[in-house]
Design a protein around this motif. Structure first.
Motif, short mmCIF file in Angstrom:
data_model
loop_
_atom_site.label_atom_id
_atom_site.label_comp_id
_atom_site.label_asym_id
_atom_site.label_seq_id
_atom_site.Cartn_x
_atom_site.Cartn_y
_atom_site.Cartn_z
N TYR A 34 52.53 43.52 39.13
CA TYR A 34 51.18 43.95 39.49
C TYR A 34 50.68 43.11 40.65
O TYR A 34 51.16 42.01 40.91
CB TYR A 34 50.22 43.82 38.30
CG TYR A 34 49.96 42.41 37.83
CD1 TYR A 34 48.92 41.65 38.36
CD2 TYR A 34 50.76 41.82 36.85
CE1 TYR A 34 48.68 40.35 37.94
CE2 TYR A 34 50.52 40.53 36.42
CZ TYR A 34 49.49 39.80 36.97
OH TYR A 34 49.26 38.51 36.54
N SER A 35 49.73 43.67 41.36
CA SER A 35 49.04 42.96 42.43
C SER A 35 47.67 42.53 41.91
O SER A 35 47.09 43.18 41.04
CB SER A 35 48.87 43.85 43.67
OG SER A 35 50.13 44.21 44.20
N THR A 36 47.18 41.43 42.44
CA THR A 36 45.84 40.95 42.07
C THR A 36 44.86 41.38 43.16
O THR A 36 45.01 41.00 44.31
CB THR A 36 45.82 39.42 41.92
OG1 THR A 36 46.84 39.04 40.99
CG2 THR A 36 44.47 38.96 41.40
N VAL A 37 43.89 42.17 42.77
CA VAL A 37 42.89 42.69 43.71
C VAL A 37 41.55 42.02 43.42
O VAL A 37 41.10 42.00 42.28
CB VAL A 37 42.76 44.22 43.58
CG1 VAL A 37 41.72 44.75 44.56
CG2 VAL A 37 44.11 44.89 43.81
N VAL A 38 40.95 41.46 44.45
CA VAL A 38 39.66 40.80 44.30
C VAL A 38 38.58 41.68 44.93
O VAL A 38 38.67 42.04 46.11
CB VAL A 38 39.65 39.41 44.97
CG1 VAL A 38 38.27 38.76 44.83
CG2 VAL A 38 40.72 38.52 44.34
N ARG A 39 37.60 42.03 44.13
CA ARG A 39 36.47 42.82 44.62
C ARG A 39 35.25 41.92 44.70
O ARG A 39 35.00 41.09 43.82
CB ARG A 39 36.19 44.00 43.68
CG ARG A 39 37.34 44.99 43.56
CD ARG A 39 36.90 46.25 42.82
NE ARG A 39 37.95 47.24 42.77
CZ ARG A 39 38.72 47.46 41.71
NH1 ARG A 39 38.52 46.75 40.61
NH2 ARG A 39 39.66 48.39 41.74
N GLY A 40 34.49 42.08 45.77
CA GLY A 40 33.32 41.24 45.97
C GLY A 40 32.07 42.07 46.20
O GLY A 40 32.13 43.18 46.72
N ALA A 48 46.26 45.44 39.55
CA ALA A 48 46.68 46.78 39.97
C ALA A 48 48.18 46.89 39.73
O ALA A 48 48.97 46.20 40.39
CB ALA A 48 46.34 47.01 41.45
N ARG A 49 48.56 47.71 38.77
CA ARG A 49 49.97 47.84 38.42
C ARG A 49 50.78 48.41 39.58
O ARG A 49 50.31 49.28 40.31
CB ARG A 49 50.13 48.74 37.19
CG ARG A 49 49.62 48.11 35.91
CD ARG A 49 49.48 49.15 34.82
NE ARG A 49 50.76 49.78 34.49
CZ ARG A 49 51.54 49.40 33.48
NH1 ARG A 49 51.18 48.40 32.71
NH2 ARG A 49 52.68 50.01 33.24
#
Length: 209
Positions: free
Chosen positions: A118-124, A139-140
């Motif tokens: 998975y990827s690590t997605v940062v939302r701000g 995010a798989r």
């Protein structure tokens, strides 16, 4: 962008008791100590506390009231941006709760090659005071086919074996070999090939064999 512009404009002529350049240096040192290559849950918690403290002190930063090459204002803007980056890195490191690649969690095990990638997605989201609130989510990604994964592991083991063997060679034999390899990487004209961010050349492990 309006809250950010308003916060930046209001900083001109602010007669605070904090120097933005020193706050930025303090943040950089804390980031290396707490969210550098090797991390723990405790170090991430300490970084959260550092960020909150520096964000509060950034609001008391002294900035002269002129626009022509205002170094203090430049340092203050960079400090605010670095605080946002530190928040994002800390949140992502906390969500990525195992060691993988260049991300090392000293208090967590190594990620298994069979684990779901998975990827690590940062939302701000910008708050009312101009600060950034962040949230990290997973995010798989599709699994790598077993045969390609095996081939990649074998290639990696072969490269490591070659590297160990090269270290045993005397300089007279080693230097010509390294020179040929560097020239092969650079290609014609000794110019490195262009790599597009997100393209197959930038993510060799995900490229089709």
């Amino acid at each position: 962008f309006h809250p950010l512009i308003a916060a930046a404009t209001a900083q001109f002529g602010h007669g605070g008791d904090q120097a933005p350049a020193l706050l930025k240096l303090e943040l950089q040192r804390a980031a290396w100590d707490h969210i550098g290559p090797a991390r723990t849950a405790d170090s991430l918690n300490r970084m959260d506390a550092v960020i909150d403290d520096l964000a509060d002190r950034a609001g008391r930063a002294a900035v002269p009231d002129y626009a022509l090459w205002n170094q203090a204002f430049i340092e203050w803007v960079e400090l605010r941006s670095l605080l946002d980056v530190a928040r994002a890195v800390t949140a992502a490191a906390r969500e990525r709760d195992a060691s993988v690649g260049g991300h090392v969690r000293l208090d967590r095990p190594q990620v298994s090659i069979l684990a779901q990638p998975y990827s690590t997605v940062v939302r701000g989201q910008t708050g009312n005071g101009g600060g950034l609130r962040v949230q990290a989510v997973r995010a798989r990604r599709p699994r790598m086919p077993a045969m390609r994964l095996l081939a990649m592991r074998l290639k990696d083991a072969w490269r490591k074996t070659q590297a160990k063997a090269l270290c045993l060679l005397p300089p007279a034999l080693l230097d010509p070999i390294l020179d040929r390899r560097y020239r092969a990487i650079l290609g014609p004209g000794d110019a490195a090939p262009a790599v597009s961010p997100g393209g197959p050349a930038a993510a060799v492990a995900d490229a089709a064999e």
